[in-house]
Motif scaffolding. Structure first.
Motif, short mmCIF file in Angstrom:
data_model
loop_
_atom_site.label_atom_id
_atom_site.label_comp_id
_atom_site.label_asym_id
_atom_site.label_seq_id
_atom_site.Cartn_x
_atom_site.Cartn_y
_atom_site.Cartn_z
N MET A 102 5.61 -7.30 117.11
CA MET A 102 6.16 -7.07 116.05
C MET A 102 7.66 -6.45 116.06
SD MET A 102 4.23 -4.17 113.91
CE MET A 102 5.52 -3.95 112.81
N VAL A 103 8.45 -6.60 115.04
CA VAL A 103 9.88 -6.06 114.99
C VAL A 103 9.62 -5.10 113.73
CG1 VAL A 103 12.20 -6.48 114.62
CG2 VAL A 103 10.72 -8.11 116.22
N LEU A 104 10.11 -4.04 114.15
CA LEU A 104 10.53 -2.92 113.16
C LEU A 104 11.71 -3.31 112.42
CD1 LEU A 104 8.64 -0.54 112.06
CD2 LEU A 104 9.90 0.80 113.49
N THR A 105 11.51 -3.66 110.96
CA THR A 105 12.96 -4.05 110.53
C THR A 105 13.48 -2.87 109.58
OG1 THR A 105 12.21 -6.23 110.32
CG2 THR A 105 14.13 -5.85 108.64
N LEU A 106 14.80 -2.54 109.95
CA LEU A 106 15.23 -1.26 109.34
C LEU A 106 16.14 -1.60 107.95
CD1 LEU A 106 17.11 0.15 112.29
CD2 LEU A 106 14.73 0.36 111.62
N PRO A 107 16.11 -0.58 107.23
CA PRO A 107 16.66 -0.92 105.78
C PRO A 107 18.29 -1.21 105.93
CG PRO A 107 15.99 1.39 105.88
CD PRO A 107 15.35 0.55 107.05
N PRO A 151 -1.26 11.68 130.65
CA PRO A 151 -0.83 10.64 131.64
C PRO A 151 -1.22 9.00 130.96
CG PRO A 151 -1.85 12.12 132.90
CD PRO A 151 -2.07 12.39 131.27
N GLU A 152 -1.70 8.82 129.97
CA GLU A 152 -2.36 7.56 129.42
C GLU A 152 -1.53 7.31 128.13
OE1 GLU A 152 -6.09 7.70 126.53
OE2 GLU A 152 -6.50 9.01 128.48
N VAL A 153 -0.58 8.23 127.73
CA VAL A 153 0.03 7.72 126.44
C VAL A 153 1.15 6.97 126.75
CG1 VAL A 153 1.80 9.74 126.36
CG2 VAL A 153 0.49 9.03 124.43
N THR A 154 1.64 6.10 125.55
CA THR A 154 2.92 5.43 125.81
C THR A 154 3.61 5.48 124.51
OG1 THR A 154 1.62 3.48 124.70
CG2 THR A 154 1.50 3.62 127.15
N ALA A 155 4.82 5.17 124.62
CA ALA A 155 5.80 4.98 123.47
C ALA A 155 5.15 4.02 122.35
CB ALA A 155 7.27 4.88 124.02
N VAL A 156 5.46 4.12 121.07
CA VAL A 156 5.38 2.97 120.23
C VAL A 156 6.54 1.93 120.41
CG1 VAL A 156 5.39 2.23 117.77
CG2 VAL A 156 4.29 4.38 118.44
N PRO A 157 6.22 0.73 121.02
CA PRO A 157 7.30 -0.13 121.43
C PRO A 157 8.42 -0.57 120.44
CG PRO A 157 5.16 -1.13 121.90
CD PRO A 157 4.83 0.18 120.94
N PRO A 165 -1.79 2.45 114.63
CA PRO A 165 -2.10 1.52 115.75
C PRO A 165 -2.81 0.21 115.27
CG PRO A 165 -2.67 3.76 116.10
CD PRO A 165 -2.01 3.74 114.69
N TRP A 166 -3.64 0.28 114.48
CA TRP A 166 -4.50 -0.87 114.14
C TRP A 166 -3.54 -1.98 113.31
CZ3 TRP A 166 -5.45 3.88 111.78
CH2 TRP A 166 -4.93 3.96 110.32
N GLU A 187 -2.74 -5.97 114.65
CA GLU A 187 -3.10 -7.18 113.69
C GLU A 187 -2.16 -8.19 113.79
OE1 GLU A 187 -3.75 -5.46 109.97
OE2 GLU A 187 -5.74 -4.57 110.23
N VAL A 188 -0.84 -7.70 114.17
CA VAL A 188 0.11 -8.81 114.30
C VAL A 188 0.31 -9.64 115.35
CG1 VAL A 188 2.73 -9.24 114.13
CG2 VAL A 188 1.54 -7.07 112.70
#
Length: 199
Positions: free
Chosen positions: A1-6, A89-95, A193-194, A198-199
């Motif tokens: 999904m794309v995070l649309t900015l205002p 070590p298992e953590v990631t960034a929010v893409p 996260p959930w 869903e997207v």
């Protein structure tokens, strides 16, 4: 999904850390449960997310009051952080947020405004190789009134030398969005996260 900015001609980006830059909320919840189990304390996932953005000390105090416990706040805070760091070590960034960091880095100054400790924010961003992207970190202890009070976001804007109205805030919690709005800043809501799954 794309995070649309205002819409807006923003001059700085301000980010919450956990759940916004770092996809760390599931890991934090597991760390909480591992520690709280020692005292027979329950922290349901729904409540954990509802309390997102609150200082750790306040969470422990409220859990004590709700469940008639006397957990030592400092000890619980320390153990929760230790459990969390073991899972880093298992953590990631929010893409979706990382994409905006990569796109705007070098063009706009960045700040982190977190209810977490400076140690927790630093190790999380370091684990992702992102610490050097941020001109300033505003963490628990840097301000006296937590979100939804705007104090932390206003402090970050002052440190960056940017007017609040020219800042865009990235947040994953209701308290954080309320704090940004109270500071006179535009905000973009980062899905949980959930919701992203869903997207």
């Amino acid at each position: 999904m794309v995070l649309t900015l205002p819409p807006g001609d923003f001059r700085a980006y301000l980010f919450d850390c956990d759940g916004t830059i770092v996809d760390s909320m599931p890991l934090h919840h597991r760390a909480w449960c591992a520690v709280l189990d020692e005292w027979g304390c329950e922290f349901p996932e729904e409540l954990f997310y509802a309390w997102g953005g609150r200082p750790v000390a306040d969470i422990v105090a409220d859990l004590n009051e709700r469940q008639g416990l006397a957990m030592p706040v400092e000890l619980v805070m320390r153990r929760q952080e230790e459990h969390y760091q073991r899972g880093l070590p298992e953590v990631t960034a929010v893409p979706e947020v990382l994409a905006h960091i990569e796109d705007a880095h070098g063009r706009l100054p960045f700040a982190v405004v977190s209810g977490g400790s400076r140690e927790s924010v630093t190790v999380s961003l370091s684990a992702l190789g992102l610490l050097d992207r941020f001109e300033t970190l505003v963490c628990a202890g840097d301000y006296t009134r937590p979100k939804p009070d705007p104090e932390g976001y206003l402090l970050a804007a002052r440190r960056l030398g940017v007017a609040p109205a020219d800042c865009l805030v990235f947040e994953d919690t209701d308290l954080g969005v309320q704090a940004a709005t109270a500071a006179g800043m535009a905000a973009v809501r980062v899905p949980q996260p959930w919701q992203r799954a869903e997207v």
